[in-house]
Design a protein around this motif. Sequence first.
Motif, mmCIF file in Angstrom:
data_model
loop_
_atom_site.group_PDB
_atom_site.id
_atom_site.type_symbol
_atom_site.label_atom_id
_atom_site.label_comp_id
_atom_site.label_asym_id
_atom_site.label_seq_id
_atom_site.Cartn_x
_atom_site.Cartn_y
_atom_site.Cartn_z
ATOM 1 N N SER A 11 0.825 -1.215 0.000
ATOM 2 C CA SER A 11 0.000 0.000 0.000
ATOM 3 C C SER A 11 0.857 1.262 0.000
ATOM 4 N N ASN A 12 2.090 1.143 0.515
ATOM 5 C CA ASN A 12 3.015 2.281 0.532
ATOM 6 C C ASN A 12 3.880 2.352 -0.726
ATOM 7 N N GLY A 13 3.630 1.412 -1.646
ATOM 8 C CA GLY A 13 4.400 1.400 -2.885
ATOM 9 C C GLY A 13 5.794 0.831 -2.742
ATOM 10 N N GLU A 14 6.033 0.113 -1.649
ATOM 11 C CA GLU A 14 7.352 -0.469 -1.420
ATOM 12 C C GLU A 14 7.472 -1.836 -2.094
ATOM 13 N N LYS A 15 8.695 -2.228 -2.391
ATOM 14 C CA LYS A 15 8.955 -3.548 -2.955
ATOM 15 C C LYS A 15 8.714 -4.612 -1.888
ATOM 16 N N VAL A 16 8.010 -5.677 -2.253
ATOM 17 C CA VAL A 16 7.760 -6.754 -1.287
ATOM 18 C C VAL A 16 8.957 -7.700 -1.270
ATOM 19 N N PRO A 17 9.151 -8.433 -0.170
ATOM 20 C CA PRO A 17 10.288 -9.359 -0.091
ATOM 21 C C PRO A 17 10.241 -10.427 -1.183
ATOM 22 N N HIS A 18 11.427 -10.823 -1.624
ATOM 23 C CA HIS A 18 11.560 -11.832 -2.678
ATOM 24 C C HIS A 18 12.524 -12.909 -2.196
ATOM 25 N N LEU A 19 11.999 -14.121 -2.026
ATOM 26 C CA LEU A 19 12.783 -15.269 -1.570
ATOM 27 C C LEU A 19 13.005 -16.230 -2.724
ATOM 28 N N ALA A 20 14.242 -16.656 -2.907
ATOM 29 C CA ALA A 20 14.566 -17.661 -3.925
ATOM 30 C C ALA A 20 15.050 -18.933 -3.244
ATOM 31 N N CYS B 150 5.192 -18.467 0.683
ATOM 32 C CA CYS B 150 5.451 -17.159 0.081
ATOM 33 C C CYS B 150 4.199 -16.619 -0.608
ATOM 34 N N GLU B 151 3.512 -17.482 -1.335
ATOM 35 C CA GLU B 151 2.284 -17.070 -2.016
ATOM 36 C C GLU B 151 1.240 -16.595 -1.018
ATOM 37 N N ARG B 152 1.128 -17.320 0.089
ATOM 38 C CA ARG B 152 0.106 -17.002 1.090
ATOM 39 C C ARG B 152 0.302 -15.619 1.698
ATOM 40 N N ILE B 153 1.553 -15.251 1.977
ATOM 41 C CA ILE B 153 1.786 -14.000 2.700
ATOM 42 C C ILE B 153 2.124 -12.832 1.781
ATOM 43 N N GLY B 154 2.205 -13.079 0.467
ATOM 44 C CA GLY B 154 2.415 -11.978 -0.474
ATOM 45 C C GLY B 154 3.850 -11.740 -0.882
ATOM 46 N N PHE B 155 4.766 -12.659 -0.525
ATOM 47 C CA PHE B 155 6.150 -12.551 -0.984
ATOM 48 C C PHE B 155 6.232 -12.913 -2.467
ATOM 49 N N ASP B 156 7.213 -12.366 -3.153
ATOM 50 C CA ASP B 156 7.614 -12.908 -4.443
ATOM 51 C C ASP B 156 8.531 -14.100 -4.171
ATOM 52 N N SER B 157 8.482 -15.099 -5.037
ATOM 53 C CA SER B 157 9.353 -16.265 -4.842
ATOM 54 C C SER B 157 9.841 -16.793 -6.180
#
Length: 293
Positions: A26-35, A56-63
């Motif tokens: 909502s603040n326009g920030e990049k969401v965490p991305h886990l590989a 990751c999908e459940r909480i909104g992370f990119d993976s």
Amino acid sequence: MTILDGRKVSNDIKDEIAEQVAAMKSNGEKVPHLAAVLVGTDGASMTYVGAKVKACERIGFDSTLIDLPEETTEEELLNHIDNLNNNDDIDGFIVQLPLPKHIDEQKVLMAVDPDKDVDGFHPTNVGRMTLDLPSFLPATPFGVLELLERYNVETSGKNVVVMGRSHIVGRPMSILMSQKRKAGNATVTVVHSRTQNLADFTRGADIIVAAIGISEFLTGDMVKDGVVIIDVGITRVPDDMKKRGYRLAGDVDFESVSKKASYITPVPGGVGPMTIAMLLKNTLLAREMRSKK
């Protein structure tokens, strides 16, 4: 006797992280991305990595999942790690263990950028943990601490026996529980395969963390009344009565030990879910650290 419900606590943590991720969006920030890097077709590893991707999908992370064949060379794997280290879109990543025998696990773990080492295995993070400095804590010991804290299990001044001395669980667990923290300030003894009269130590323990990888090793006659049991082990035990031909068992004989325990983790559903939850927490921390930079 109280069950330390890792599934419930891990879901609570995921919900808390999901709220933070929603606020970031909502603040326009990049969401965490886990590989995650998976080499080969080890069944347990595939299941574990799959669970991480779903979380990751459940909480909104990119993976991102990098799925490599068994015959991947050490050099090829190190090239993938180098690419992840230098990819600014990736906040943290893990290399799923165990690796095929032709690959040097230590060399691979050393190649991971400590700032992206959300498993907490790199010597830089291990050293910072040992000195009680800000670091990524190994996910499983981190999960044990969180479980003890959320159930308000008293650890200060208690006698803790850690069964096992692995770099992933036993050794960091012994260090963390002796430090000045809420789930800490304990007097810690580490027992292992060369310990003589091992049961003498476990019978005197207020809290036991079992992480030796031997199914149902710790039995009721080896513990005292009121003991707190953290069972880290999980092993497939052949069982013809089960449709899949096996059952999952921990390092603790639940039936006999639970009769004496004040708190105990089940297997499955205890420490396992907490490990994934704390990996996500570490990834969120990595994103926050990178955003500050």
